[in-house]
Scaffold this motif. Structure first.
Motif, mmCIF file in Angstrom:
data_model
loop_
_atom_site.group_PDB
_atom_site.id
_atom_site.type_symbol
_atom_site.label_atom_id
_atom_site.label_comp_id
_atom_site.label_asym_id
_atom_site.label_seq_id
_atom_site.Cartn_x
_atom_site.Cartn_y
_atom_site.Cartn_z
ATOM 1 N N THR A 53 0.810 -1.214 0.000
ATOM 2 C CA THR A 53 0.000 0.000 0.000
ATOM 3 C C THR A 53 0.842 1.262 0.000
ATOM 4 O OG1 THR A 53 -1.746 -1.182 1.189
ATOM 5 C CG2 THR A 53 -1.844 1.218 1.204
ATOM 6 N N SER A 94 -5.434 -2.686 3.581
ATOM 7 C CA SER A 94 -6.232 -3.018 4.765
ATOM 8 C C SER A 94 -6.162 -1.924 5.825
ATOM 9 C CB SER A 94 -5.751 -4.336 5.376
ATOM 10 O OG SER A 94 -4.375 -4.249 5.721
ATOM 11 N N ALA A 95 -5.115 -1.106 5.801
ATOM 12 C CA ALA A 95 -4.949 -0.084 6.832
ATOM 13 C C ALA A 95 -5.930 1.064 6.618
ATOM 14 C CB ALA A 95 -3.517 0.441 6.808
ATOM 15 N N VAL A 96 -6.281 1.724 7.707
ATOM 16 C CA VAL A 96 -7.155 2.891 7.669
ATOM 17 C C VAL A 96 -6.323 4.123 7.974
ATOM 18 C CG1 VAL A 96 -9.157 4.013 8.719
ATOM 19 C CG2 VAL A 96 -9.132 1.527 8.419
ATOM 20 N N SER A 151 -13.051 4.034 6.380
ATOM 21 C CA SER A 151 -13.100 2.597 6.634
ATOM 22 C C SER A 151 -12.269 1.862 5.578
ATOM 23 C CB SER A 151 -14.550 2.105 6.553
ATOM 24 O OG SER A 151 -15.021 2.220 5.215
ATOM 25 N N GLU A 152 -12.040 0.575 5.809
ATOM 26 C CA GLU A 152 -11.304 -0.231 4.838
ATOM 27 C C GLU A 152 -12.028 -0.239 3.492
ATOM 28 O OE1 GLU A 152 -9.330 -4.106 5.851
ATOM 29 O OE2 GLU A 152 -10.932 -4.888 4.555
ATOM 30 N N ARG A 153 -13.352 -0.360 3.512
ATOM 31 C CA ARG A 153 -14.116 -0.383 2.269
ATOM 32 C C ARG A 153 -13.953 0.925 1.500
ATOM 33 N NH1 ARG A 153 -18.636 -0.029 4.205
ATOM 34 N NH2 ARG A 153 -19.151 2.087 3.547
ATOM 35 N N GLY A 155 -11.532 3.070 1.790
ATOM 36 C CA GLY A 155 -10.142 3.168 1.357
ATOM 37 C C GLY A 155 -9.899 2.404 0.067
ATOM 38 N N ARG A 156 -10.461 1.213 -0.015
ATOM 39 C CA ARG A 156 -10.274 0.439 -1.247
ATOM 40 C C ARG A 156 -10.983 1.094 -2.423
ATOM 41 N NH1 ARG A 156 -10.441 -6.009 0.500
ATOM 42 N NH2 ARG A 156 -8.743 -5.851 2.033
ATOM 43 N N SER A 195 -4.290 -2.676 -4.810
ATOM 44 C CA SER A 195 -4.618 -2.194 -3.470
ATOM 45 C C SER A 195 -6.124 -2.123 -3.263
ATOM 46 C CB SER A 195 -3.985 -0.811 -3.235
ATOM 47 O OG SER A 195 -2.571 -0.905 -3.209
#
Length: 406
Positions: A53, A94-96, A151-153, A155-156, A195
């Motif tokens: 990432t 996966s990181a926020v 959130s992770e979602r 972020g992706r 990512s």
């Protein structure tokens, strides 16, 4: 359109390395053109950094920054294969983000809408201005990634729109003649797609990168890219997108001169497209692909393979496709693409000895290109003028060549 990829002599490589303050042993250790990565630090960050990432964010910072000072291509089939393997095995983000105000899905929603508009502006106006706009979008998305929390979602999803912005920058860079910059944008888009864990934007990036590869003398590399994209087809679940990838494979095999492989891919494209559902059910990025477009791509492939009669039939079928509403090729919506296809239609007529039809199509192609910026389109029309130049003794050909002289 082609770009030379010959190996420089060892003596020349030593001289080039010396200019970059690199010792000869670096040239010997990394080989051609691998050592060039070390001469351009930004390339090292984009092409050889770990697929994680933090490295993706760094690559996005570079891709959205100053214009690339390198003007030559360095990727080979080996580096393409390595890049694709790394993309396939990379772990999603996966990181926020830790700081800044918190954002929700509305932010990537807005970016998606803006990028959709950019795709259509590229269709209508050409690549010149859209390239800068895509890089501006990339910087805006990067700001959201770096300066907000989510959130992770979410972020992706931000990485997904970053990937699409970089893909758009790659395509418009290539179409406007910046092929080295395009190369870097495509790799960056793949990093961001990994990512994001987004197979659609990853496969779409590979399909567009393949166009650059087979158009600049590396059809084998293009085939590798498309084959990698097709591995994602089951996960994507779109017959329309899968058919598009098979049609791109046909183009790559045709550039490689492999008639059998091109025919297999052409049949796969048509068979798969027969199962395509309504456009609204497909990924937004394949809004442009219908039955008419399929025929245009297969016709272009037939022309590459020296079969102008088959090419002419595909080009004619593209305009009369009536499988259902909206299946015929829409030249009004895609003036640059239409101009390129009309130039190929003219070439097919020319090869079959129909000079009147060839010149008529050529005139229409020139009209279509008016007001649209595209180095690729201009190059295609220049190639057509060159072929028509062999028939300059025919009055209507001479008139066309004089009309388009400036």
């Amino acid at each position: 359109m082609g770009q030379r990829r010959e190996r420089a002599t060892l003596r020349t490589q030593f001289a080039m390395a010396a200019l970059e303050k690199l010792p000869p042993d670096v040239v010997l250790a990394h080989g051609w053109p691998g050592w060039l990565l070390l001469a351009v630090p930004d390339d090292h960050a984009i092409l050889t950094a770990p697929w994680a990432t933090t490295a993706t964010v760094h690559a996005l910072e570079i891709a959205g920054g100053p214009v690339d000072r390198r003007k030559f291509l360095i990727t080979t089939s080996v580096t393409l294969t390595t890049t694709v393997a790394q993309w396939s095995g990379a772990a999603p983000a996966s990181a926020v983000a830790a700081g800044g105000r918190r954002i929700d899905d509305s932010t990537p929603d807005r970016f998606e809408r803006r990028l959709e508009e950019l795709r259509h502006l590229d269709d209508e106006l050409g690549s010149g201005e859209v390239y800068d706009a895509a890089r501006t979008e990339l910087r805006l998305i990067l700001g959201a990634l770096n300066d907000t929390s989510y959130s992770e979602r979410v972020g992706r999803r931000l990485f997904s729109v970053a990937a699409e912005a970089s893909r758009s920058a790659g395509w418009t860079a290539y179409d406007s003649g910046r092929i080295a910059a395009a190369e870097r944008h495509y790799v960056t888009a793949l990093r961001a797609a990994a990512s994001a864990d987004d197979p659609v934007v990853g496969a779409n990036t590979l399909a567009f990168w393949a166009i650059q590869q087979y158009s600049t003398g590396n059809p084998r590399g293009a085939i590798d890219l498309i084959e990698a994209a097709l591995t994602q087809a089951p996960r994507i679940g779109s017959a329309r997108m899968t058919a598009m990838l098979h049609a791109r494979a046909c183009r790559a095999h045709a550039h490689a001169g492999d008639t059998r492989a091109a025919d297999r891919s052409a049949n796969a494209a048509m068979d798969t497209y027969a199962n395509a559902g309504p456009m609204e059910a497909d990924p937004a990025c394949v809004y442009w692909f219908n039955l008419g477009e399929t025929h245009q791509l297969l016709g272009s492939s037939a022309l590459n393979l020296g079969n102008p009669r088959q090419a002419l039939k595909h080009f004619q079928d593209a305009s009369t496709a009536h499988h259902s509403e909206g299946e015929a090729y829409d030249g009004d919506a895609f003036p640059r693409g239409h101009a390129i296809y009309l130039a190929r239609l003219a070439e097919a007529h020319l090869a079959l000895g129909d000079i009147d039809a060839a010149v008529d199509a050529a005139h229409t192609a020139v009209t279509r290109m008016g007001g649209v910026t595209s180095a690729r389109g201009t190059s295609t029309l220049d190639d057509l003028r060159h072929k028509l130049g062999r028939r300059r003794g025919i009055p209507i050909v001479a008139d066309f060549l004089n009309y388009t002289a400036n």
